[in-house]
Design a protein around this motif. Structure first.
Motif, mmCIF file in Angstrom:
data_model
loop_
_atom_site.group_PDB
_atom_site.id
_atom_site.type_symbol
_atom_site.label_atom_id
_atom_site.label_comp_id
_atom_site.label_asym_id
_atom_site.label_seq_id
_atom_site.Cartn_x
_atom_site.Cartn_y
_atom_site.Cartn_z
ATOM 1 N N LEU A 40 14.991 -25.651 -102.555
ATOM 2 C CA LEU A 40 15.440 -24.318 -102.170
ATOM 3 C C LEU A 40 14.254 -23.357 -102.092
ATOM 4 O O LEU A 40 13.365 -23.382 -102.950
ATOM 5 C CB LEU A 40 16.460 -23.786 -103.165
ATOM 6 N N TYR A 43 14.220 -16.436 -102.110
ATOM 7 C CA TYR A 43 14.389 -15.356 -101.134
ATOM 8 C C TYR A 43 13.278 -14.310 -101.264
ATOM 9 O O TYR A 43 12.679 -13.888 -100.259
ATOM 10 C CB TYR A 43 15.751 -14.698 -101.328
ATOM 11 N N GLN A 85 15.126 -6.770 -95.284
ATOM 12 C CA GLN A 85 16.375 -7.438 -95.653
ATOM 13 C C GLN A 85 17.404 -7.420 -94.518
ATOM 14 O O GLN A 85 18.386 -8.153 -94.565
ATOM 15 C CB GLN A 85 16.953 -6.792 -96.913
ATOM 16 N N ARG A 90 20.430 -14.730 -96.196
ATOM 17 C CA ARG A 90 20.805 -15.972 -96.881
ATOM 18 C C ARG A 90 22.240 -16.337 -96.521
ATOM 19 O O ARG A 90 23.132 -15.496 -96.584
ATOM 20 C CB ARG A 90 20.692 -15.818 -98.399
ATOM 21 N N HIS A 124 17.189 -16.862 -90.988
ATOM 22 C CA HIS A 124 18.281 -17.246 -91.886
ATOM 23 C C HIS A 124 17.780 -18.331 -92.839
ATOM 24 O O HIS A 124 17.224 -19.344 -92.396
ATOM 25 C CB HIS A 124 19.473 -17.799 -91.096
ATOM 26 N N ILE A 125 17.963 -18.106 -94.122
ATOM 27 C CA ILE A 125 17.729 -19.154 -95.108
ATOM 28 C C ILE A 125 19.076 -19.840 -95.330
ATOM 29 O O ILE A 125 19.990 -19.273 -95.929
ATOM 30 C CB ILE A 125 17.186 -18.588 -96.434
ATOM 31 N N GLU A 127 21.188 -22.378 -97.090
ATOM 32 C CA GLU A 127 21.170 -23.151 -98.330
ATOM 33 C C GLU A 127 22.297 -24.188 -98.350
ATOM 34 O O GLU A 127 23.154 -24.215 -97.473
ATOM 35 C CB GLU A 127 21.276 -22.201 -99.527
ATOM 36 N N CYS A 133 17.137 -26.807 -98.259
ATOM 37 C CA CYS A 133 17.554 -25.720 -97.391
ATOM 38 C C CYS A 133 16.813 -25.809 -96.069
ATOM 39 O O CYS A 133 15.942 -26.659 -95.874
ATOM 40 C CB CYS A 133 17.299 -24.362 -98.056
#
Length: 501
Positions: A40, A43, A85, A90, A124-125, A127, A133
Motif C-alpha cells: 500500500l 497517501y 487533495q 483514495r 487515484h490511489i 487500494e 494497490c
C-alpha cells in the motif's frame, strides 16, 4: 505573457490548444496510466512527493481560462484555490479485487471528464488490489504529450526506496541535486529517463529542432562548410516531399471498413496483457533480423487479424491503418511539457495469414516510414490546425482520423525496477487517447525486462478487448516457436542464423 483583467496570463500554444479542443464526450483527450504495487502507498507520502517533484512545474497548478471575447486561443492561469487533495483521491477496489475488477474500475474512471475549473490532472490511489494497490494517473493532452508525461512520471521515481522528499523545507532543486549526488543512475544524462525513449532517427530530425539546435547547426556549418551542403539537401528534400505527403493524406481513402469502426458511445473498456519477457522479443528480432519494435508491431497485426476474423470480417483485401506517435523533440535531459510529437500512419498487414510474412512486411513498411517526411509534415499540420476556430479544427481532425482505425504507441521504459516513494513499482501501463470516431487504442511498454500490451476500446464498437491481448500472446508464442524450431533444426550442422539489429 499578456495582461487580462489585471492578471498576467500565459497564452496556450496552438498545438496544445488543438488537443484541448479535441475533447468529446465519446473520446476524452486524457492520457491515462497506472503503476502497480505489491504494498500500500501512504497517501501523505504520495502528496508530499507530488508537491516536490510534480508541482514544481507550473502547468500542474494552472487552470485553463478563455479570452473574454471567446475568440482566439485559451490561456493558462494560476489556480488560486489549488488544493492537492482535489487531485489525489483514495478509492477501494470492490470484490473480487482482481485484475478484472481493476480493469472495470479503470474503464469507468477513464470516461469521467476532468474538471476544467481546476488544473487538468488527477491521481487515484486504488487500494485493496490484492495485498497492494495501484496508482492510476490521468493528465489532459493539453498539458503535454504521452512521451513527455512518461518522462515526467519516471523522473518522480527512484532506483531505491526513498522518503527524503519528506524533509521539511527541502526545495525541489535541493532534493534533485542531492538525489543525483547520492544515486548516479538518476543523473540527467544516464538516468532511467534515457532508457525510456530515443528520438526517431530519421532524416527529419533536424527539421524538428528548436532555436537552440538551429544555433548548433550554424556553429557546425561555420566549423565544417560541407555541413551546409548537407543541410541544404535535407531541407530541400523536406520541402519537395511535404507537398507529396499532404496530397497523399488528402487523397487517401478512409480506412477499410471493419468491425473496429462504428458509431462511438460514452463507455470504454481498458485491459492489459500479462507481461512477456523482453529477452524473448529480442530473440525473435535477432533471428528474423528486425527490431524489437518490428516484432511487437507484427504481433499486434496478427492479434487484430485473429480478432477481426473471429467477428466475421472479410480480410482478403483489407489493411488496417494505425496512427503512431513520433517524438520530434530535440534530445535533452530536461523535461519539457507541451505537445511536440507527430503522427504517422502505418498500414498493418492484417490480410496476410502467415506470421513470418506479416513480420517481414511490417519491417518493410516501418523502414519506409522512418525515411519519409510524414512525421515532419504531420507535426506542422497539427500546429496549424490549432489556430482556426474550434469547429473548423474539429472538422479537419475528423477528416484526418477517418484515415485510420486506431492509435498505436510503443514506449521503451526503464530496464530496472523503480520505486515510487519507498514502494517498488511492480509493473506499469498506459493508454493512448483517441480523437474523432477512432475506437481503438493500442499501447506497448517495456519495464524491468518485460513487455506489456494495453488495449482501450469503445464498448459499443468492441466490447471484448481482452481477446486482443489473448491473441497477441498467442501470436508472439507462434513467432518465438518458429524462431526456436529453425535454430534447433540447424543445430546439428553447426549453421547459425546471421543476426543483426
Amino acid at each position: 505573457m499578456i495582461m487580462q483583467q489585471g492578471k498576467m496570463l500565459e497564452p496556450m500554444s496552438s498545438i496544445d490548444s488543438f488537443w484541448l479542443s479535441m475533447d468529446e464526450p465519446t473520446n476524452l483527450m486524457v492520457i491515462t496510466g497506472l503503476m502497480e504495487f505489491d504494498e500500500l502507498l501512504d497517501y501523505d507520502a504520495v502528496c508530499a512527493l507530488l508537491k516536490v517533484r510534480l508541482l514544481c512545474y507550473n502547468r500542474f497548478r494552472q487552470k485553463v481560462v478563455w479570452p473574454t471575447s471567446t475568440l482566439g486561443r485559451p490561456f493558462w492561469d494560476e489556480d488560486r484555490n489549488f488544493d492537492i487533495q482535489n487531485h489525489v483521491i483514495r478509492v477501494a477496489l470492490p470484490s473480487p479485487r482482481n485484475q478484472a475488477a481493476l480493469q472495470r474500475m479503470i474503464s469507468d474512471l477513464s470516461i469521467v471528464p476532468l474538471d476544467k475549473n481546476k488544473p487538468l490532472w488527477q491521481l487515484h490511489i486504488i487500494e485493496n488490489y490484492g495485498a497492494g494497490c495501484v496508482l492510476f494517473i490521468r493528465i489532459h493532452h493539453a498539458i503535454a504529450d504521452g512521451i513527455a508525461l512518461i518522462r515526467l512520471l519516471l523522473s518522480m521515481a527512484d532506483v531505491e526506496p526513498n522518503l527524503s522528499f519528506l524533509r521539511e523545507g527541502e526545495s525541489f532543486e535541493a532534493g534533485k541535486a542531492r538525489r543525483i549526488r547520492k544515486k548516479g543512475p538518476l543523473a540527467p544524462v544516464t538516468g532511467p529517463l534515457n532508457l525510456f525513449m530515443r528520438a526517431a532517427k530519421t532524416t527529419l530530425k533536424t527539421a524538428a529542432r528548436t532555436t537552440g539546435v538551429v544555433y548548433d547547426e550554424v556553429m557546425k556549418t561555420a566549423a565544417h562548410p560541407p555541413h551546409l551542403a548537407r543541410l541544404i539537401k535535407l531541407y530541400g528534400r523536406i520541402c519537395l516531399e511535404s507537398s507529396t505527403v499532404l496530397a497523399k493524406l488528402a487523397l487517401m481513402p478512409s480506412d477499410s471498413k471493419t468491425s473496429l469502426k462504428g458509431k462511438l458511445g460514452i463507455r470504454k473498456s481498458a485491459c492489459w496483457s500479462s507481461p512477456i519477457p523482453l529477452d524473448s522479443v529480442k530473440e525473435i528480432g535477432l533471428y528474423f533480423r528486425c527490431t524489437i519494435n518490428d516484432v511487437l508491431m507484427a504481433a499486434v497485426a496478427g492479434a487484430l487479424r485473429d480478432y477481426l476474423l473471429g467477428r466475421g470480417d472479410d480480410l482478403e483485401d483489407a489493411e488496417l491503418r494505425v496512427a503512431i506517435p513520433v517524438n520530434v523533440r530535440a534530445d535533452s535531459p530536461e523535461i519539457e511539457l507541451g505537445n511536440q510529437f507527430s503522427l504517422v500512419l502505418l498500414s498493418l498487414p492484417v490480410n496476410l495469414d502467415d506470421p513470418v510474412r506479416r513480420l517481414r512486411e511490417t519491417r518493410k513498411r516501418m523502414r519506409t516510414i522512418k525515411e519519409s517526411a510524414d512525421a515532419f509534415v504531420g507535426f506542422q499540420m497539427m500546429k496549424v490546425m490549432g489556430i482556426p476556430p474550434e469547429k473548423i479544427t474539429k472538422r479537419g481532425a475528423d477528416f484526418f482520423s477517418s484515415k485510420f482505425t486506431g492509435v498505436l504507441s510503443n514506449v521503451p521504459g526503464p530496464r530496472q525496477h523503480l520505486y515510487f516513494t519507498d514502494k517498488k513499482i511492480k509493473n506499469m501501463m498506459f493508454w493512448v487517447p483517441r480523437s474523432g470516431e477512432v475506437a481503438l487504442g493500442v499501447s506497448i511498454i517495456s519495464y524491468a525486462g518485460s513487455v506489456t500490451l494495453g488495449i482501450a476500446t469503445d464498448r459499443r464498437v468492441a466490447p471484448d478487448p481482452a481477446k486482443i491481448t489473448e491473441y497477441f500472446a498467442r501470436e508472439f508464442d507462434e513467432l518465438l516457436k518458429l524462431a526456436r524450431m529453425d535454430v534447433l533444426q540447424r543445430a546439428p550442422t553447426g549453421r547459425r542464423a546471421v543476426t543483426r539489429r
